[in-house]
Design an enzyme around this catalytic site. Structure first.
Site, PDB file in Angstrom:
ATOM      1  N   GLU A 173     -52.925 -19.521  55.421  1.00 16.82           N
ATOM      2  CA  GLU A 173     -52.581 -20.493  55.065  1.00 16.82           C
ATOM      3  C   GLU A 173     -52.678 -21.488  55.713  1.00 16.82           C
ATOM      4  OE1 GLU A 173     -47.475 -21.369  54.603  1.00 16.82           O
ATOM      5  OE2 GLU A 173     -48.589 -20.200  56.050  1.00 16.82           O
ATOM      6  N   ARG A 219     -50.403  -5.461  62.216  1.00 16.72           N
ATOM      7  CA  ARG A 219     -50.907  -6.587  63.132  1.00 16.72           C
ATOM      8  C   ARG A 219     -51.096  -6.237  64.203  1.00 16.72           C
ATOM      9  NH1 ARG A 219     -48.026 -10.926  61.360  1.00 16.72           N
ATOM     10  NH2 ARG A 219     -48.582 -12.336  63.510  1.00 16.72           N
ATOM     11  N   LYS A 260     -48.392 -18.258  63.883  1.00 14.20           N
ATOM     12  CA  LYS A 260     -48.734 -20.052  64.247  1.00 14.20           C
ATOM     13  C   LYS A 260     -47.233 -21.107  64.579  1.00 14.20           C
ATOM     14  CE  LYS A 260     -50.825 -19.622  59.982  1.00 14.20           C
ATOM     15  NZ  LYS A 260     -51.141 -19.592  58.720  1.00 14.20           N
TER      16      LYS A 260
HETATM   17  P1  ATP Z   1     -48.731 -16.674  61.486  1.00 15.46           P
HETATM   18  O1  ATP Z   1     -47.045 -15.716  61.478  1.00 15.46           O
HETATM   19  O2  ATP Z   1     -49.873 -16.838  62.763  1.00 15.46           O
HETATM   20  O3  ATP Z   1     -47.620 -17.700  60.715  1.00 15.46           O
HETATM   21  P2  ATP Z   1     -49.706 -15.774  58.556  1.00 15.46           P
HETATM   22  O4  ATP Z   1     -49.160 -13.636  58.437  1.00 15.46           O
HETATM   23  O5  ATP Z   1     -48.320 -16.455  58.061  1.00 15.46           O
HETATM   24  O6  ATP Z   1     -49.392 -16.017  60.346  1.00 15.46           O
HETATM   25  P3  ATP Z   1     -51.818 -16.877  57.563  1.00 15.46           P
HETATM   26  O7  ATP Z   1     -52.459 -17.475  57.130  1.00 15.46           O
HETATM   27  O8  ATP Z   1     -50.563 -16.613  56.375  1.00 15.46           O
HETATM   28  O9  ATP Z   1     -50.470 -15.927  58.417  1.00 15.46           O
HETATM   29  O10 ATP Z   1     -52.320 -15.278  57.533  1.00 15.46           O
HETATM   30  C1  ATP Z   1     -53.557 -14.823  57.151  1.00 15.46           C
HETATM   31  C2  ATP Z   1     -54.291 -13.118  57.534  1.00 15.46           C
HETATM   32  O11 ATP Z   1     -54.012 -12.972  57.904  1.00 15.46           O
HETATM   33  C3  ATP Z   1     -52.859 -12.675  56.374  1.00 15.46           C
HETATM   34  O12 ATP Z   1     -53.691 -10.950  55.863  1.00 15.46           O
HETATM   35  C4  ATP Z   1     -52.282 -11.795  57.879  1.00 15.46           C
HETATM   36  O13 ATP Z   1     -51.696 -10.975  57.111  1.00 15.46           O
HETATM   37  C5  ATP Z   1     -53.106 -11.834  58.771  1.00 15.46           C
HETATM   38  N1  ATP Z   1     -52.584 -11.742  60.008  1.00 15.46           N
HETATM   39  C6  ATP Z   1     -52.257 -12.912  60.607  1.00 15.46           C
HETATM   40  N2  ATP Z   1     -51.602 -12.780  61.545  1.00 15.46           N
HETATM   41  C7  ATP Z   1     -52.186 -11.051  61.722  1.00 15.46           C
HETATM   42  C8  ATP Z   1     -51.945 -10.547  63.176  1.00 15.46           C
HETATM   43  N3  ATP Z   1     -50.788 -10.952  64.116  1.00 15.46           N
HETATM   44  N4  ATP Z   1     -52.462  -9.634  63.081  1.00 15.46           N
HETATM   45  C9  ATP Z   1     -53.756  -9.120  61.708  1.00 15.46           C
HETATM   46  N5  ATP Z   1     -53.490  -9.861  61.167  1.00 15.46           N
HETATM   47  C10 ATP Z   1     -52.841 -11.000  60.715  1.00 15.46           C
HETATM   48 MG    MG Z   2     -48.169 -16.397  55.784  1.00 12.96          MG
END
Ligand code: ATP
Ligand code: MG
Length: 565
Positions: A40, A266, A276
């Protein structure tokens, strides 16, 4: 969660790769493997994303498939183009390439809208005029079903008309939403008539004001996956409860393919934030200098700190892919970068907290060039010349008055080796009025040039040093973890992560001196400062005054070096 690293068995049995290998063997999805990484664009990528990237792109290439980069840009309120650019840069930096397979969820807005119309047309979705608060208040509990809103019994025609008017901008934000009509009594809460479309009047970073209805993640994600013929949609464990929903949409609609969602744990790193939302607060509230502050676990921050793409990929590989939540020690991350930099970083000498040493029997104006090996791990790295002169600097810590026997560095009457230079003996200690040691007077033995003993005489210590006449002033920044909380998920009630930011996670040393060869080193270059650790040239460097970030300290490799001599 206590510190629990994945076990070796968990790492070996990478269940994701096992599932995919079985699918390929049984010709599921026609034997093809297509994955996607769906960030995102609401912030920069962090170390957690690196794990997902290594997995998504890694399995695709291992199975001869491909991995798409798809921006999940369904929420115009938090997205910015600047983030899009940095995400591109960071994925490429990490060593992965999506080739021509670059997409946006917003590419599909028209088709997603059509899917919603299809769902309404089948009587499987409806316009609900409850506010989000009303929907939440009527969601029921694990034992009580949700309440039906008045919209649930509206006719298909009326729903289609209302949805068209939502799209046309007739209603204000929050006036109504579209919900899938699934099961208000389901024990799977996400199936209790989830919202699939909402009204947002914020302009979108790509589609501008073309749309004022936006699909929700759950609706957009599975359908985008299907439109791109994704076979394996890998995501983190928090989506496990929503898998039935992912599958429900695909089953209801006339979709081109049936991707499968697979969840993995994760990446959580001790003392480190991988969200983020929190990282954004650190930036916006001034706890760090920006998204690329070397204390940030973002790829931009890690890069500025001196982490290499290879070290991050090795770290992700070492951590493995598990189904169980875990918390990885910071030492694991540090080990990976140390191991890589040991192979590639040139050795240099730098004195961080200087103490002047005058070699009283060395000629006044002479500057002599001594040979120094660049990297003992890499014979191809060659050697360089290091200037030596009558006045040099050593570390304050390398001298002690009335030192105990086991102090193998400099003290009155003791002899040590100056790395690549000479044996020197300390004769006099000069102090200021307050009694602080400000200068040492030593003599050197010309017969020990290069740091070699001519007569088998042994010295216990070898010190690094920099010529006072030829050295270059430098700034060095030392970092501690930003948080003082080992497990960031373990917050006490009423506290936020901001309460756990260390006040002194950055220590800036402004009076350092480094070898002259380091005067104009390009930013991003990593070096090992002998006996101190690995350091990386910061973009804040100015001509003739480099700034270094400490990437990571050395383990005590010095004992080994001394023995080799
Ligand atoms: P954040 O909580 O940092 O905003 P998010 O999951 O909302 O993380 P996205 O940009 O939607 O962020 O994530 C893109 C991809 O990265 C998704 O498939 C998500 O599952 C993966 N991802 C995000 N954080 C992690 C993590 N800590 N470990 C493994 N994969 C992750
Ligand atoms: Mg997300």
């Amino acid at each position: 969660m206590s510190v629990k690293e994945p076990t070796d068995t968990e790492k070996l049995n990478d269940f994701v790769r096992t599932i995919i290998a079985d699918d390929v063997a049984s010709n599921k999805h026609g034997g093809s493997v297509v994955t996607r990484f769906p960030p995102e664009p609401s912030g920069l990528l962090h170390i957690g994303h690196a794990k997902a990237i290594c997995l998504d792109f890694g399995v695709a290439s291992e199975f001869g498939g491909r991995c798409h980069l798809r921006f999940d840009d369904t929420n115009p309120e938090v997205e910015e183009d600047e983030y899009v650019q940095s995400i591109h840069r960071d994925i490429k930096w990490l060593g992965f390439d999506w080739g021509e397979h670059f997409y946006h969820a917003s590419d599909y807005f028209e088709r997603l809208y059509d899917f919603a119309v299809e769902l309404i047309g089948k009587g499987s979705a409806y316009v609900c005029d409850w506010s989000s608060e009303e929907i939440a208040a009527n969601r029921g509990t694990l034992t009580e079903p949700a309440n039906a809103s008045p919209g649930r019994s509206r006719s298909v025609e009326e729903n289609l008309d209302l949805f068209a008017r939502m799209r046309a901008g007739e209603f204000e934000e929050g006036a109504c939403v579209v919900r899938a009509k699934i099961d208000l009594g389901s024990s799977v809460l996400p199936l209790r008539d989830p919202t699939i479309y909402r009204i947002l009047k914020t302009p979108h970073h790509r589609t501008g004001t073309e749309w004022c209805v936006y699909p929700m993640y759950d609706f957009a994600h599975c359908l985008s996956d299907s439109l791109e013929l994704i076979t394996h949609s890998l995501c983190t464990l928090e989506f496990i409860d929503r898998r039935p929903l992912y599958e429900w949409f695909l089953a209801q609609l006339d979709v081109p393919s049936n991707p499968q969602q697979i969840e993995f744990a994760r990446l959580n790193v001790a003392y480190t934030v991988t969200s983020k939302r929190n990282l954004k607060r650190f930036v916006e509230e001034g706890f760090v200098s920006g998204w690329d502050d070397p204390r940030m676990p973002t790829l931009a921050g890690l890069r500025r700190r001196g982490y290499t793409p290879e070290s991050i990929r090795n770290f992700c590989k070492g951590v493995g892919v598990a189904k169980r939540e875990n918390l990885i020690q910071v030492a694991r991350l540090e080990f990976s970068v140390r191991e890589h930099l040991n192979r590639i970083a040139d050795r240099r000498m730098a004195v961080l907290k200087p103490l002047k040493v005058v070699i009283t029997n060395y000629p006044e104006d002479e500057i002599e060039q001594l040979d120094a090996i660049n990297n003992p791990e890499d014979p191809g790295a060659g050697s360089r010349q290091v200037p030596f002169s009558r006045e040099i600097y050593i570390e304050q810590d390398d001298f002690m008055e009335d030192a105990p026997k086991k102090f193998f560095r400099l003290s009155q009457g003791r002899e040590v080796r100056l790395r690549y230079a000479y044996f020197v003996t300390c004769n006099d200690v000069i102090k200021d009025d307050a009694g602080n040691v400000v200068e040492l007077h030593c003599t050197y033995d010309p017969a020990t040039r290069g740091g070699n003993s001519p007569d088998g005489r042994k010295v216990k210590g070898t010190l690094h040093w920099v010529s006072a006449a030829a050295g270059v002033p430098a700034e060095v920044r030392l970092y501690d973890t930003l948080l003082d909380l080992e497990d960031p998920s373990d917050l006490e009630e009423g506290k936020t992560l901001l309460d756990h930011v260390r006040p002194n996670s950055l220590e800036t040393l402004t009076d350092c001196v480094v070898e002259p060869i380091l005067a104009d080193t390009p930013e991003g270059t990593s070096v090992q400062f002998e006996r101190l650790g690995y350091y990386c040239v910061d973009p804040d460097s100015e001509a003739g005054r480099p700034v270094f970030n400490r990437t990571v300290t050395l383990r005590d490799t010095w004992a080994k070096v001394a023995k080799k001599k």
